[in-house]
Design an enzyme around this catalytic site. Structure first.
Site, short mmCIF file in Angstrom:
data_model
loop_
_atom_site.label_atom_id
_atom_site.label_comp_id
_atom_site.label_asym_id
_atom_site.label_seq_id
_atom_site.Cartn_x
_atom_site.Cartn_y
_atom_site.Cartn_z
N LYS A 50 -6.88 -8.29 -10.06
CA LYS A 50 -6.01 -7.32 -10.73
C LYS A 50 -5.39 -7.95 -11.97
CE LYS A 50 -4.97 -4.75 -6.54
NZ LYS A 50 -4.10 -4.55 -5.37
N GLN A 94 1.34 -6.11 -3.05
CA GLN A 94 0.08 -6.13 -2.31
C GLN A 94 0.33 -5.98 -0.81
OE1 GLN A 94 -2.95 -6.12 -3.76
NE2 GLN A 94 -3.98 -6.03 -1.79
N ASP A 117 0.91 2.16 -7.59
CA ASP A 117 0.10 2.41 -6.39
C ASP A 117 0.17 3.88 -5.96
OD1 ASP A 117 -1.45 0.37 -5.21
OD2 ASP A 117 0.35 -0.71 -4.54
N1 GUN Z 1 -4.08 -3.40 0.05
C1 GUN Z 1 -5.27 -2.78 0.19
N2 GUN Z 1 -5.39 -1.79 -0.72
C2 GUN Z 1 -4.25 -1.79 -1.45
C3 GUN Z 1 -3.80 -1.00 -2.54
O1 GUN Z 1 -4.45 -0.08 -3.04
N3 GUN Z 1 -2.56 -1.33 -3.01
C4 GUN Z 1 -1.81 -2.31 -2.48
N4 GUN Z 1 -0.61 -2.53 -3.00
N5 GUN Z 1 -2.20 -3.06 -1.46
C5 GUN Z 1 -3.43 -2.79 -0.95
#
Ligand code: GUN
Length: 284
Positions: A50, A94, A117
């Site tokens: 990311k 995350q 998100d």
């Molecule tokens: N863990 C797995 N998928 C995601 C996501 O789309 N966003 C976040 N913040 N954590 C995740």
């Protein structure tokens, strides 16, 4: 019918390039903060990817790494500081989080206008009311793939396998908003195969390797495979038996190289959306 393979890697690269050129034309630099608590290996890889993708698109990316034993109050204080920081347009924490931290408390602490998100209840409500602002990245990526592949949604019978807050539920809401007739199936659904056979569009997001078999797919249906599972042999497979499903489908996403690359590209898109909206500028 032999299915067209929907190349998510190429569509994601195109979207990332488009975002980079829009960002380059701005009079300011959007900022994204990614918070990682602990050192879960999969999360560490995601967060690094990311960070790199944001930097490559011209977004100022800041990764905040906190130890696994971080108290919930300390994480909430970090979020409060990011909420108040004018240089930060997007905040992503995350998941999963260590057991001492309640994910809901964290999600609800993020400023909804920085919630890239799309997990905050305000953004969930906006989506389900049909007025989406920041939408969860993976289902948003699926909608972009469907648009790219010119898959008709209006009036289509769609089935979403999985009811998670990250994929299944927002996916169903996006498809309803696009005028599909949507079934949401899950681990308690009876006769899943028959439910799938009625669908023009199957979106699988259950995390069960190759659950969806070729004879579950109607002739000419579209199959979107959100699953990423590692087999005992170390091979990456989706939630669909791709070769079998491709024999009936008209279009299908591969694993890897289908939905996966779209998720990060859509995180960048959401960061740009948040950065513009926070300044009262027109959406990209
Ligand atoms: N863990 C797995 N998928 C995601 C996501 O789309 N966003 C976040 N913040 N954590 C995740």
């Amino acid at each position: 019918m032999t299915a067209t393979i929907i190349d998510g890697k190429a569509v994601a690269a195109e979207l990332r390039a488009e975002i980079a050129s829009r960002v380059a034309a701005l009079a300011f630099q959007p900022g994204l903060a990614v918070v990682l608590v602990g050192d879960n290996p999969a999360s560490t890889v995601y967060v690094r990817n990311k960070d790199r993708a944001a930097a490559a698109a011209g977004i100022a990316a800041r990764t905040i790494r906190l130890p696994a034993d971080t108290a919930e109050a300390a994480l909430l204080a970090t979020i409060a500081a990011l909420n108040a920081d004018p240089a930060i347009d997007g905040i992503l924490v995350q998941l999963p989080l260590p057991p001492q931290i309640r994910p809901r408390a964290v999600i609800e602490a993020i400023d909804p206008e920085k919630d890239v998100d799309g997990f905050h209840p305000l953004n969930v409500g906006r989506l389900h009311e049909g007025h989406p602002h920041l939408v969860p990245c993976t289902p948003l990526g699926v909608m972009r793939l469907l648009a790219h592949a010119k898959v008709p949604i209006r009036g289509a019978q769609a089935i979403v396998l999985g009811r998670s807050s990250i994929v299944g539920k927002p996916m169903a809401a996006l498809l309803i908003n696009a005028d599909a007739t949507v079934t949401v199936a899950h681990s308690r659904t009876r006769n899943l195969a028959a439910e799938c056979r009625r669908a023009d569009l199957v979106v699988a997001a259950v995390g069960r390797p190759e659950l969806v078999r070729g004879d579950w797919i109607a002739d000419g249906a579209t199959v979107i495979d959100v699953g990423i599972n590692r087999t005992a042999e170390g091979k990456l497979v989706g939630d669909c038996a791709t070769a079998e499903c491709a024999a009936s489908a008209s279009a299908i996403t591969p694993v890897p190289g289908g939905v996966g690359p779209m998720t990060i590209a859509c995180l960048l898109a959401n960061t740009l959306t948040a950065a513009l909206a926070r300044r009262g500028l027109e959406p990209a």
